[in-house]
Design a protein around this motif. Sequence first.
Motif, short mmCIF file in Angstrom:
data_model
loop_
_atom_site.label_atom_id
_atom_site.label_comp_id
_atom_site.label_asym_id
_atom_site.label_seq_id
_atom_site.Cartn_x
_atom_site.Cartn_y
_atom_site.Cartn_z
N HIS A 4 0.04 2.83 7.68
CA HIS A 4 -0.82 2.32 6.60
C HIS A 4 -0.73 3.29 5.44
O HIS A 4 -1.32 4.35 5.44
N LEU A 73 -4.80 -4.93 7.38
CA LEU A 73 -5.09 -3.61 7.93
C LEU A 73 -6.14 -3.69 9.03
O LEU A 73 -6.13 -2.90 9.97
N ASP A 76 -4.70 -4.32 12.56
CA ASP A 76 -4.10 -3.13 13.19
C ASP A 76 -5.15 -2.11 13.61
O ASP A 76 -4.89 -1.30 14.50
N PHE A 82 -11.03 3.15 8.13
CA PHE A 82 -9.67 3.16 7.61
C PHE A 82 -9.06 4.56 7.59
O PHE A 82 -7.87 4.73 7.86
#
Length: 116
Positions: A4, A73, A76, A82
Motif C-alpha cells: 500500500h 485498501l 486487504d 491504515f
Amino acid sequence: LPEHRLEGDLAEKLAAWLPQLCVAFAWRLEHLSIQPGFIQWMVSLPAETAPERVVHMLETHLSERVIEEFTRLKRDNPSGQFFAPGFLIMNGSLPTDAQVTEFIKHTRTRQGIPTS
C-alpha cells in the motif's frame, strides 16, 4: 502493508486531509512531505499538547478516511488501521533520510516483514 503505497489519488487526498485536521485541532502545520512509503510532517503545538496524542489522533482520523474512501485498501486490511504501528517523533528538526530508512526497516522487522 508494504504494497500500500502513498501515491496518486491517495497521496493527493492525504495532502488535503492532513492540513485540514491540523486547522481543526488548532495545530500549525509547518512541513508536509508525502513519500510512497511514509508521511513526514512537522507541526507546532500548544505546550500542553502531547505529541504522542497528536500522532494517534491523526492516525485515527486519517485511517478512517482512507479506509472509507479507498475500499480497495479495506479489502486487504480489515483492521481498520491504515498506518503501520509505530512513529518517529523528533523535537525541533526533521529526521535525515538515513534515520527514516532505519526507522522503517526496524518497524517492518518488528512486524515480521522482510527488509532488503
